[in-house]
Design a protein around this motif. Structure first.
Motif, PDB file in Angstrom:
ATOM      1  N   ALA A 163       3.163  -2.351  13.240  1.00 40.96           N
ATOM      2  CA  ALA A 163       1.706  -2.409  13.105  1.00 40.96           C
ATOM      3  C   ALA A 163       1.253  -3.398  12.037  1.00 40.96           C
ATOM      4  N   VAL A 164       2.153  -3.859  11.192  1.00 38.51           N
ATOM      5  CA  VAL A 164       1.771  -4.717  10.067  1.00 38.51           C
ATOM      6  C   VAL A 164       1.186  -6.055  10.513  1.00 38.51           C
ATOM      7  N   PRO A 165       1.788  -6.774  11.501  1.00 30.09           N
ATOM      8  CA  PRO A 165       1.158  -8.038  11.916  1.00 30.09           C
ATOM      9  C   PRO A 165      -0.293  -7.868  12.373  1.00 30.09           C
ATOM     10  N   SER A 166      -0.610  -6.749  13.015  1.00 33.81           N
ATOM     11  CA  SER A 166      -1.989  -6.512  13.452  1.00 33.81           C
ATOM     12  C   SER A 166      -2.909  -6.312  12.256  1.00 33.81           C
ATOM     13  N   LEU A 167      -2.465  -5.557  11.265  1.00 31.72           N
ATOM     14  CA  LEU A 167      -3.266  -5.353  10.069  1.00 31.72           C
ATOM     15  C   LEU A 167      -3.507  -6.675   9.353  1.00 31.72           C
ATOM     16  N   GLN A 168      -2.467  -7.480   9.225  1.00 38.95           N
ATOM     17  CA  GLN A 168      -2.604  -8.776   8.547  1.00 38.95           C
ATOM     18  C   GLN A 168      -3.555  -9.690   9.311  1.00 38.95           C
TER      19      GLN A 168
ATOM     20  N   LEU B 240      -5.765   3.739   7.589  1.00 32.65           N
ATOM     21  CA  LEU B 240      -5.273   5.103   7.772  1.00 32.65           C
ATOM     22  C   LEU B 240      -3.804   5.041   8.146  1.00 32.65           C
ATOM     23  N   THR B 241      -2.969   5.787   7.446  1.00 29.37           N
ATOM     24  CA  THR B 241      -1.540   5.779   7.725  1.00 29.37           C
ATOM     25  C   THR B 241      -0.960   7.154   7.409  1.00 29.37           C
TER      26      THR B 241
ATOM     27  N   VAL C 104       2.930   0.147   6.774  1.00 35.31           N
ATOM     28  CA  VAL C 104       1.510  -0.204   6.763  1.00 35.31           C
ATOM     29  C   VAL C 104       0.888   0.089   5.400  1.00 35.31           C
ATOM     30  N   ALA C 105       1.257   1.205   4.779  1.00 37.57           N
ATOM     31  CA  ALA C 105       0.730   1.516   3.447  1.00 37.57           C
ATOM     32  C   ALA C 105       1.135   0.435   2.441  1.00 37.57           C
ATOM     33  N   SER C 106       2.375  -0.012   2.509  1.00 37.44           N
ATOM     34  CA  SER C 106       2.835  -1.066   1.600  1.00 37.44           C
ATOM     35  C   SER C 106       2.066  -2.359   1.826  1.00 37.44           C
ATOM     36  N   ALA C 107       1.862  -2.709   3.107  1.00 36.80           N
ATOM     37  CA  ALA C 107       1.131  -3.937   3.415  1.00 36.80           C
ATOM     38  C   ALA C 107      -0.326  -3.837   2.989  1.00 36.80           C
ATOM     39  N   ALA C 108      -0.942  -2.665   3.211  1.00 35.74           N
ATOM     40  CA  ALA C 108      -2.339  -2.470   2.808  1.00 35.74           C
ATOM     41  C   ALA C 108      -2.500  -2.590   1.300  1.00 35.74           C
ATOM     42  N   GLY C 109      -1.520  -2.059   0.553  1.00 33.06           N
ATOM     43  CA  GLY C 109      -1.562  -2.178  -0.897  1.00 33.06           C
ATOM     44  C   GLY C 109      -1.513  -3.625  -1.344  1.00 33.06           C
ATOM     45  N   GLU C 110      -0.646  -4.425  -0.692  1.00 33.72           N
ATOM     46  CA  GLU C 110      -0.547  -5.847  -1.042  1.00 33.72           C
ATOM     47  C   GLU C 110      -1.832  -6.597  -0.714  1.00 33.72           C
TER      48      GLU C 110
END
Length: 306
Positions: free
Chosen positions: A12-17, A30-31, A48-54
Protein backbone atom coordinates in the motif's frame (compact mmCIF):
# COMPACT_ATOMS: atom_id res chain seq x y z
CA UNK A 1 -10.05 16.83 -2.44
CA UNK A 2 -9.58 15.95 1.21
CA UNK A 3 -8.69 12.26 1.37
CA UNK A 4 -8.44 9.70 4.15
CA UNK A 5 -6.10 6.83 3.21
CA UNK A 6 -6.36 3.34 4.75
CA UNK A 7 -3.68 0.71 4.28
CA UNK A 8 -1.21 -1.45 6.19
CA UNK A 9 1.39 -3.57 4.30
CA UNK A 10 4.23 -2.55 2.04
CA UNK A 11 2.05 -3.05 -1.05
CA UNK A 12 0.00 0.00 0.00
CA UNK A 13 2.98 2.35 0.41
CA UNK A 14 3.40 3.32 -3.29
CA UNK A 15 -0.26 4.40 -3.34
CA UNK A 16 0.15 6.52 -0.22
CA UNK A 17 3.29 8.15 -1.64
CA UNK A 18 1.60 8.83 -4.99
CA UNK A 19 -1.47 10.40 -3.39
CA UNK A 20 0.68 12.54 -1.11
CA UNK A 21 2.54 13.84 -4.17
CA UNK A 22 -0.72 14.56 -6.03
CA UNK A 23 -2.85 17.71 -5.98
CA UNK A 24 -5.04 16.26 -3.21
CA UNK A 25 -4.79 16.61 0.57
CA UNK A 26 -4.21 13.39 2.52
CA UNK A 27 -5.72 14.49 5.83
CA UNK A 28 -4.98 11.28 7.76
CA UNK A 29 -3.71 7.75 7.34
CA UNK A 30 -5.59 4.85 8.88
CA UNK A 31 -3.59 1.70 9.53
CA UNK A 32 -3.60 -1.33 11.80
CA UNK A 33 -2.10 -1.33 15.30
CA UNK A 34 1.58 -2.03 15.86
CA UNK A 35 2.08 -5.78 16.17
CA UNK A 36 4.76 -8.04 17.72
CA UNK A 37 7.27 -9.33 15.17
CA UNK A 38 10.56 -11.14 15.06
CA UNK A 39 12.10 -13.45 17.62
CA UNK A 40 11.93 -10.80 20.32
CA UNK A 41 8.27 -10.07 19.51
CA UNK A 42 8.90 -6.34 19.55
CA UNK A 43 5.97 -4.09 18.69
CA UNK A 44 6.51 -2.92 15.11
CA UNK A 45 4.50 -0.38 13.11
CA UNK A 46 2.96 -1.33 9.77
CA UNK A 47 4.82 -0.37 6.61
CA UNK A 48 2.15 2.26 5.95
CA UNK A 49 2.53 3.73 9.45
CA UNK A 50 6.29 4.05 8.92
CA UNK A 51 5.80 5.69 5.53
CA UNK A 52 3.14 8.07 6.89
CA UNK A 53 5.50 9.11 9.67
CA UNK A 54 8.24 9.91 7.14
CA UNK A 55 5.74 11.96 5.13
CA UNK A 56 4.59 13.86 8.23
CA UNK A 57 0.98 12.68 7.96
CA UNK A 58 -1.39 12.20 10.92
CA UNK A 59 -1.82 8.49 11.74
CA UNK A 60 -4.90 6.74 13.12
CA UNK A 61 -4.13 3.24 14.37
CA UNK A 62 -7.05 0.81 14.66
CA UNK A 63 -7.69 -2.87 13.99
CA UNK A 64 -11.44 -2.32 13.94
CA UNK A 65 -13.07 0.53 12.08
CA UNK A 66 -15.58 1.48 14.75
CA UNK A 67 -15.94 3.84 17.70
CA UNK A 68 -12.96 6.20 18.10
CA UNK A 69 -11.56 5.58 14.60
CA UNK A 70 -14.88 6.43 12.96
CA UNK A 71 -15.22 9.57 15.09
CA UNK A 72 -11.71 10.76 14.16
CA UNK A 73 -12.33 10.25 10.45
CA UNK A 74 -15.76 11.91 10.62
CA UNK A 75 -14.20 14.99 12.23
CA UNK A 76 -11.94 15.41 9.19
CA UNK A 77 -14.96 15.77 6.86
CA UNK A 78 -13.21 13.90 4.01
CA UNK A 79 -14.37 14.08 0.42
CA UNK A 80 -13.11 10.59 -0.39
CA UNK A 81 -11.81 7.51 1.38
CA UNK A 82 -9.10 5.45 -0.34
CA UNK A 83 -8.24 1.96 0.84
CA UNK A 84 -5.39 -0.30 -0.27
CA UNK A 85 -4.86 -3.57 1.62
CA UNK A 86 -5.87 -2.20 5.00
CA UNK A 87 -6.68 -5.63 6.42
CA UNK A 88 -10.22 -4.98 7.64
CA UNK A 89 -13.71 -4.25 6.32
CA UNK A 90 -15.17 -0.76 6.09
CA UNK A 91 -18.78 -0.95 7.26
CA UNK A 92 -21.50 1.57 8.05
CA UNK A 93 -21.52 4.19 9.41
CA UNK A 94 -17.92 4.75 8.26
CA UNK A 95 -18.70 3.65 4.71
CA UNK A 96 -20.91 6.74 4.26
CA UNK A 97 -18.69 9.26 6.06
CA UNK A 98 -16.72 10.56 3.03
CA UNK A 99 -18.85 12.73 0.76
CA UNK A 100 -17.98 10.54 -2.25
CA UNK A 101 -17.66 7.25 -0.38
CA UNK A 102 -14.62 4.97 -0.51
CA UNK A 103 -12.66 3.54 -3.42
CA UNK A 104 -10.43 0.47 -3.23
CA UNK A 105 -7.31 -0.52 -5.19
CA UNK A 106 -7.46 -4.32 -5.49
CA UNK A 107 -4.71 -6.43 -7.06
CA UNK A 108 -6.79 -8.54 -9.45
CA UNK A 109 -9.00 -8.25 -12.51
CA UNK A 110 -12.31 -8.15 -10.68
CA UNK A 111 -14.57 -10.07 -10.40
CA UNK A 112 -11.82 -12.70 -10.54
CA UNK A 113 -10.15 -13.21 -7.17
CA UNK A 114 -12.25 -11.23 -4.74
CA UNK A 115 -10.74 -11.44 -1.27
CA UNK A 116 -7.59 -11.11 0.79
CA UNK A 117 -5.03 -13.00 -1.35
CA UNK A 118 -5.71 -12.27 -5.03
CA UNK A 119 -2.09 -12.28 -6.22
CA UNK A 120 -1.24 -15.50 -4.42
CA UNK A 121 -4.38 -17.29 -5.58
CA UNK A 122 -3.87 -16.21 -9.19
CA UNK A 123 -0.39 -17.75 -9.28
CA UNK A 124 -1.46 -20.93 -7.48
CA UNK A 125 -4.27 -21.35 -10.03
CA UNK A 126 -1.80 -21.06 -12.91
CA UNK A 127 -3.24 -17.81 -14.29
CA UNK A 128 -1.16 -16.25 -17.05
CA UNK A 129 -2.63 -12.75 -16.67
CA UNK A 130 -3.57 -10.57 -13.74
CA UNK A 131 -3.77 -6.84 -13.06
CA UNK A 132 -5.40 -4.37 -10.70
CA UNK A 133 -8.79 -2.69 -10.32
CA UNK A 134 -10.01 0.49 -8.65
CA UNK A 135 -13.63 0.13 -7.61
CA UNK A 136 -16.31 1.76 -5.46
CA UNK A 137 -16.45 0.16 -2.04
CA UNK A 138 -19.81 -1.41 -1.15
CA UNK A 139 -20.91 -3.62 1.76
CA UNK A 140 -20.50 -6.82 -0.32
CA UNK A 141 -16.90 -8.07 -0.56
CA UNK A 142 -15.03 -6.49 -3.52
CA UNK A 143 -18.26 -6.23 -5.50
CA UNK A 144 -18.53 -2.52 -6.36
CA UNK A 145 -18.51 -0.89 -9.78
CA UNK A 146 -15.05 -0.55 -11.37
CA UNK A 147 -13.55 2.85 -12.29
CA UNK A 148 -10.47 1.46 -14.00
CA UNK A 149 -8.30 -1.62 -14.57
CA UNK A 150 -5.02 -2.62 -16.16
CA UNK A 151 -3.71 -6.05 -17.13
CA UNK A 152 -0.27 -7.53 -16.57
CA UNK A 153 1.28 -10.84 -17.58
CA UNK A 154 2.43 -13.18 -14.81
CA UNK A 155 6.02 -14.29 -15.41
CA UNK A 156 6.62 -18.04 -15.60
CA UNK A 157 9.02 -17.89 -12.65
CA UNK A 158 7.51 -14.90 -10.81
CA UNK A 159 6.70 -15.28 -7.12
CA UNK A 160 3.77 -13.67 -5.35
CA UNK A 161 6.15 -11.27 -3.62
CA UNK A 162 7.73 -10.05 -6.85
CA UNK A 163 4.39 -9.74 -8.65
CA UNK A 164 2.77 -7.83 -5.80
CA UNK A 165 5.68 -5.37 -5.70
CA UNK A 166 5.20 -4.68 -9.41
CA UNK A 167 1.41 -4.36 -9.20
CA UNK A 168 1.71 -2.00 -6.23
CA UNK A 169 3.67 0.53 -8.29
CA UNK A 170 1.49 0.33 -11.40
CA UNK A 171 -1.63 0.26 -9.24
CA UNK A 172 -0.64 3.50 -7.52
CA UNK A 173 -0.51 5.24 -10.90
CA UNK A 174 -3.97 3.93 -11.79
CA UNK A 175 -5.30 4.99 -8.39
CA UNK A 176 -4.18 8.61 -8.77
CA UNK A 177 -5.70 8.78 -12.26
CA UNK A 178 -9.04 7.60 -10.86
CA UNK A 179 -8.90 10.04 -7.92
CA UNK A 180 -8.17 12.89 -10.33
CA UNK A 181 -11.10 11.85 -12.53
CA UNK A 182 -13.44 11.72 -9.52
CA UNK A 183 -12.30 15.20 -8.46
CA UNK A 184 -12.89 16.52 -11.98
CA UNK A 185 -16.33 14.94 -12.16
CA UNK A 186 -15.50 12.80 -15.19
CA UNK A 187 -15.02 9.37 -13.54
CA UNK A 188 -17.31 6.60 -14.75
CA UNK A 189 -17.68 3.27 -13.00
CA UNK A 190 -18.94 0.12 -14.71
CA UNK A 191 -20.51 -2.96 -13.10
CA UNK A 192 -18.22 -5.96 -12.77
CA UNK A 193 -18.67 -8.56 -15.50
CA UNK A 194 -17.61 -12.19 -15.57
CA UNK A 195 -17.42 -15.17 -13.27
CA UNK A 196 -16.72 -14.47 -9.60
CA UNK A 197 -13.85 -16.37 -7.96
CA UNK A 198 -12.77 -15.99 -4.35
CA UNK A 199 -9.29 -15.46 -2.92
CA UNK A 200 -9.42 -16.22 0.80
CA UNK A 201 -6.46 -15.50 3.05
CA UNK A 202 -3.73 -18.12 2.84
CA UNK A 203 -3.41 -20.57 5.71
CA UNK A 204 -0.36 -22.66 6.59
CA UNK A 205 -1.99 -25.72 5.00
CA UNK A 206 -2.05 -23.88 1.66
CA UNK A 207 1.76 -23.83 1.69
CA UNK A 208 2.31 -27.61 1.94
CA UNK A 209 3.62 -29.02 -1.35
CA UNK A 210 1.87 -32.13 -2.66
CA UNK A 211 4.33 -34.00 -4.85
CA UNK A 212 1.58 -36.32 -6.11
CA UNK A 213 0.51 -33.39 -8.32
CA UNK A 214 1.89 -32.40 -11.72
CA UNK A 215 5.25 -30.59 -11.56
CA UNK A 216 3.78 -27.34 -12.90
CA UNK A 217 1.03 -27.42 -10.26
CA UNK A 218 3.56 -27.92 -7.46
CA UNK A 219 5.76 -25.15 -8.88
CA UNK A 220 2.81 -22.74 -9.17
CA UNK A 221 1.90 -23.35 -5.53
CA UNK A 222 5.48 -22.75 -4.44
CA UNK A 223 5.56 -19.43 -6.31
CA UNK A 224 2.15 -18.43 -4.98
CA UNK A 225 3.07 -18.89 -1.32
CA UNK A 226 6.50 -17.22 -1.60
CA UNK A 227 7.51 -15.37 0.49
CA UNK A 228 4.54 -15.91 2.84
CA UNK A 229 3.58 -18.26 4.36
CA UNK A 230 6.42 -20.09 2.58
CA UNK A 231 6.26 -23.45 0.78
CA UNK A 232 7.23 -26.48 2.82
CA UNK A 233 7.39 -30.25 2.93
CA UNK A 234 8.43 -32.78 5.58
CA UNK A 235 11.37 -35.15 5.47
CA UNK A 236 11.91 -37.52 8.43
CA UNK A 237 9.16 -35.62 10.27
CA UNK A 238 11.22 -32.42 10.00
CA UNK A 239 9.63 -29.44 8.28
CA UNK A 240 11.74 -28.14 5.41
CA UNK A 241 10.84 -24.85 3.74
CA UNK A 242 11.46 -24.84 0.02
CA UNK A 243 12.78 -21.39 -0.84
CA UNK A 244 13.63 -21.97 -4.49
CA UNK A 245 12.98 -24.78 -6.94
CA UNK A 246 12.89 -25.46 -10.68
CA UNK A 247 11.20 -27.96 -12.98
CA UNK A 248 13.75 -30.38 -14.49
CA UNK A 249 12.92 -31.71 -17.95
CA UNK A 250 16.18 -33.53 -18.78
CA UNK A 251 16.05 -36.25 -16.10
CA UNK A 252 14.16 -39.54 -15.80
CA UNK A 253 11.09 -39.36 -13.58
CA UNK A 254 11.05 -40.20 -9.88
CA UNK A 255 8.21 -41.55 -7.79
CA UNK A 256 6.14 -38.69 -6.28
CA UNK A 257 7.96 -37.42 -3.18
CA UNK A 258 11.07 -39.52 -3.80
CA UNK A 259 14.26 -37.54 -3.16
CA UNK A 260 17.55 -38.26 -4.90
CA UNK A 261 20.91 -36.55 -5.42
CA UNK A 262 21.84 -36.57 -9.12
CA UNK A 263 24.87 -34.75 -10.53
CA UNK A 264 25.02 -32.52 -7.47
CA UNK A 265 21.32 -31.61 -7.67
CA UNK A 266 18.60 -32.62 -5.20
CA UNK A 267 15.62 -33.84 -7.18
CA UNK A 268 12.15 -34.73 -5.94
CA UNK A 269 9.60 -36.70 -7.91
CA UNK A 270 6.16 -35.45 -8.91
CA UNK A 271 3.35 -36.85 -11.04
CA UNK A 272 5.33 -35.68 -14.09
CA UNK A 273 8.83 -34.16 -14.30
CA UNK A 274 11.05 -33.98 -11.23
CA UNK A 275 11.62 -30.73 -9.38
CA UNK A 276 15.09 -29.58 -8.36
CA UNK A 277 15.22 -28.20 -4.84
CA UNK A 278 17.63 -25.29 -5.21
CA UNK A 279 17.58 -23.75 -1.72
CA UNK A 280 15.84 -24.84 1.47
CA UNK A 281 15.39 -23.83 5.10
CA UNK A 282 15.27 -26.85 7.44
CA UNK A 283 13.58 -26.27 10.79
CA UNK A 284 16.09 -25.09 13.42
CA UNK A 285 18.78 -24.26 10.87
CA UNK A 286 19.71 -21.44 8.52
CA UNK A 287 18.65 -21.27 4.87
CA UNK A 288 21.10 -23.19 2.66
CA UNK A 289 21.67 -24.71 -0.73
CA UNK A 290 19.65 -27.90 -1.05
CA UNK A 291 22.71 -29.98 -1.97
CA UNK A 292 24.47 -28.90 1.26
CA UNK A 293 21.39 -29.81 3.30
CA UNK A 294 21.19 -33.22 1.62
CA UNK A 295 24.86 -34.08 2.20
CA UNK A 296 24.70 -32.94 5.82
CA UNK A 297 21.88 -35.24 6.86
CA UNK A 298 22.68 -38.23 9.13
CA UNK A 299 23.38 -41.66 7.67
CA UNK A 300 20.23 -43.64 7.07
CA UNK A 301 18.05 -40.52 6.80
CA UNK A 302 14.80 -40.82 4.86
CA UNK A 303 14.53 -40.05 1.18
CA UNK A 304 10.83 -39.23 0.89
CA UNK A 305 9.19 -35.80 1.11
CA UNK A 306 5.61 -35.80 2.33
Amino acid sequence: MVIVFAGSPAAAVPSLQALTASRHDVAAVLTRDDSPRGRRRELTPTAVASAAGELGLPIIRANRLAGPATAEITALRPDLGVIVAYGGLVREPLLSVPRLGWINLHFSLLPRWRGAAPVQRAIIAGDEMTGASVFQLVPELDAGDVFGQFTQAIGAHETAGHLLDSLAVSGAELLVRVVDAIADGIARAEPQRGDVTLAPKLELADARLDFAEHASTVFDRLRGVTPEPGAFTQVDDVRVKVLEAAIVRDQPPLAPGQLELRDGRVLVGTASDPLELVSVHPAGKKPMRAADWWRGRPAGAGTVAR
